[in-house]
Write a protein that holds these residues in place. Sequence first.
Motif, mmCIF file in Angstrom:
data_model
loop_
_atom_site.group_PDB
_atom_site.id
_atom_site.type_symbol
_atom_site.label_atom_id
_atom_site.label_comp_id
_atom_site.label_asym_id
_atom_site.label_seq_id
_atom_site.Cartn_x
_atom_site.Cartn_y
_atom_site.Cartn_z
ATOM 1 N N TYR A 38 0.842 -1.204 0.000
ATOM 2 C CA TYR A 38 0.000 0.000 0.000
ATOM 3 C C TYR A 38 0.878 1.255 0.000
ATOM 4 C CZ TYR A 38 -2.822 3.811 1.841
ATOM 5 O OH TYR A 38 -3.415 5.032 2.027
ATOM 6 N N SER A 39 1.897 1.271 0.848
ATOM 7 C CA SER A 39 2.774 2.440 0.944
ATOM 8 C C SER A 39 3.520 2.695 -0.364
ATOM 9 C CB SER A 39 3.775 2.253 2.086
ATOM 10 O OG SER A 39 3.098 2.200 3.323
ATOM 11 N N LEU A 40 4.015 1.632 -0.988
ATOM 12 C CA LEU A 40 4.723 1.814 -2.252
ATOM 13 C C LEU A 40 3.756 2.207 -3.370
ATOM 14 C CD1 LEU A 40 7.291 1.877 -3.855
ATOM 15 C CD2 LEU A 40 7.148 -0.616 -4.098
ATOM 16 N N ALA A 41 2.564 1.623 -3.389
ATOM 17 C CA ALA A 41 1.563 2.002 -4.396
ATOM 18 C C ALA A 41 1.195 3.480 -4.258
ATOM 19 C CB ALA A 41 0.320 1.127 -4.261
ATOM 20 N N LYS A 42 1.060 3.925 -3.023
ATOM 21 C CA LYS A 42 0.751 5.335 -2.779
ATOM 22 C C LYS A 42 1.891 6.223 -3.260
ATOM 23 C CE LYS A 42 -0.621 8.491 0.885
ATOM 24 N NZ LYS A 42 -0.683 8.721 2.301
ATOM 25 N N LEU A 43 3.123 5.799 -3.027
ATOM 26 C CA LEU A 43 4.288 6.553 -3.474
ATOM 27 C C LEU A 43 4.336 6.606 -5.006
ATOM 28 C CD1 LEU A 43 6.848 8.040 -2.512
ATOM 29 C CD2 LEU A 43 8.039 5.844 -2.670
ATOM 30 N N VAL A 44 4.076 5.481 -5.665
ATOM 31 C CA VAL A 44 4.042 5.444 -7.134
ATOM 32 C C VAL A 44 3.030 6.461 -7.651
ATOM 33 C CG1 VAL A 44 3.327 4.030 -9.119
ATOM 34 C CG2 VAL A 44 4.880 3.080 -7.390
ATOM 35 N N GLN A 45 1.878 6.498 -7.011
ATOM 36 C CA GLN A 45 0.830 7.431 -7.433
ATOM 37 C C GLN A 45 1.245 8.881 -7.148
ATOM 38 O OE1 GLN A 45 -3.012 6.587 -5.783
ATOM 39 N NE2 GLN A 45 -4.011 8.192 -6.945
ATOM 40 N N GLU A 46 1.770 9.139 -5.966
ATOM 41 C CA GLU A 46 2.138 10.513 -5.597
ATOM 42 C C GLU A 46 3.295 11.060 -6.431
ATOM 43 O OE1 GLU A 46 2.729 10.690 -1.367
ATOM 44 O OE2 GLU A 46 0.611 10.342 -0.951
ATOM 45 N N LEU A 47 4.236 10.193 -6.788
ATOM 46 C CA LEU A 47 5.364 10.625 -7.612
ATOM 47 C C LEU A 47 5.000 10.691 -9.094
ATOM 48 C CD1 LEU A 47 8.337 8.674 -5.977
ATOM 49 C CD2 LEU A 47 7.725 11.082 -5.678
ATOM 50 N N GLN A 48 3.844 10.172 -9.442
ATOM 51 C CA GLN A 48 3.343 10.167 -10.817
ATOM 52 C C GLN A 48 4.357 9.538 -11.778
ATOM 53 O OE1 GLN A 48 2.303 14.283 -11.524
ATOM 54 N NE2 GLN A 48 0.491 14.141 -10.229
ATOM 55 N N ILE A 49 4.865 8.365 -11.384
ATOM 56 C CA ILE A 49 5.871 7.709 -12.213
ATOM 57 C C ILE A 49 5.283 6.680 -13.169
ATOM 58 C CG2 ILE A 49 7.730 8.078 -10.563
ATOM 59 C CD1 ILE A 49 7.390 5.153 -9.682
ATOM 60 N N ALA A 50 4.048 6.287 -12.947
ATOM 61 C CA ALA A 50 3.448 5.233 -13.771
ATOM 62 C C ALA A 50 2.461 5.833 -14.764
ATOM 63 C CB ALA A 50 2.749 4.202 -12.891
ATOM 64 N N GLU A 51 2.518 5.342 -15.969
ATOM 65 C CA GLU A 51 1.531 5.727 -16.970
ATOM 66 C C GLU A 51 0.161 5.241 -16.505
ATOM 67 O OE1 GLU A 51 1.358 2.280 -20.203
ATOM 68 O OE2 GLU A 51 3.395 3.033 -19.941
ATOM 69 N N PRO A 52 -0.904 5.827 -17.012
ATOM 70 C CA PRO A 52 -2.248 5.461 -16.555
ATOM 71 C C PRO A 52 -2.560 3.964 -16.647
ATOM 72 C CG PRO A 52 -2.350 7.479 -17.828
ATOM 73 C CD PRO A 52 -0.942 6.970 -17.939
ATOM 74 N N ALA A 53 -2.098 3.286 -17.695
ATOM 75 C CA ALA A 53 -2.389 1.852 -17.837
ATOM 76 C C ALA A 53 -1.741 1.040 -16.720
ATOM 77 C CB ALA A 53 -1.927 1.355 -19.202
#
Length: 180
Positions: A103-118
């Motif tokens: 959960y913490s890493l997923a939140k970080l991925v989202q907050e840093l906006q590193i992943a494309e929408p897919a």
Amino acid sequence: MQAAALLHLLQLASPGLPIGAYSYSQGLEAAIERGRVSNEASARIWLANHLQQVVGHFEAPVFWRLLQAFAARDAAQVAHWSDCYLAARDTAEFRAETIQMGYSLAKLVQELQIAEPALLALLQAQEEIPLPTALACAATALAVPPDAALLGMLFSWLENQVLVCVKSVPLGQVAGQRLL
């Protein structure tokens, strides 16, 4: 490996990654309390056994499959391997540990906006996100080659375990470096 991918790998494998890995020992503290791990030699045996029997035979192969699933943008495989990983957590504590860190890493991925929408959609589609799922998503999003991501995951696990030994056995810093 490209310099940017190497830097991203170091970021993901860092003990400074704010996901709480330092809080968990995956049973090592219990082994220390029971006297199974009491010095550098017994720590080496415990770490090697856990690495070979648990991480090498299950966690690493599942992580590899998750890397492949994210690279292929295969929602069914991401869900399947995430579910397999969660089903294999043999205690409520181990399950809570991987979900909290995931959960913490997923939140970080989202907050840093590193992943494309897919990629982000594949991650967010999981009801519960274990750490290997979030890590595979982050590594894919950051273009870390799969073999390097796997090595990073393994080193991160080992480094965390060695830090537990250094602090709890206790072992000295040099002994910790020998274990790494």
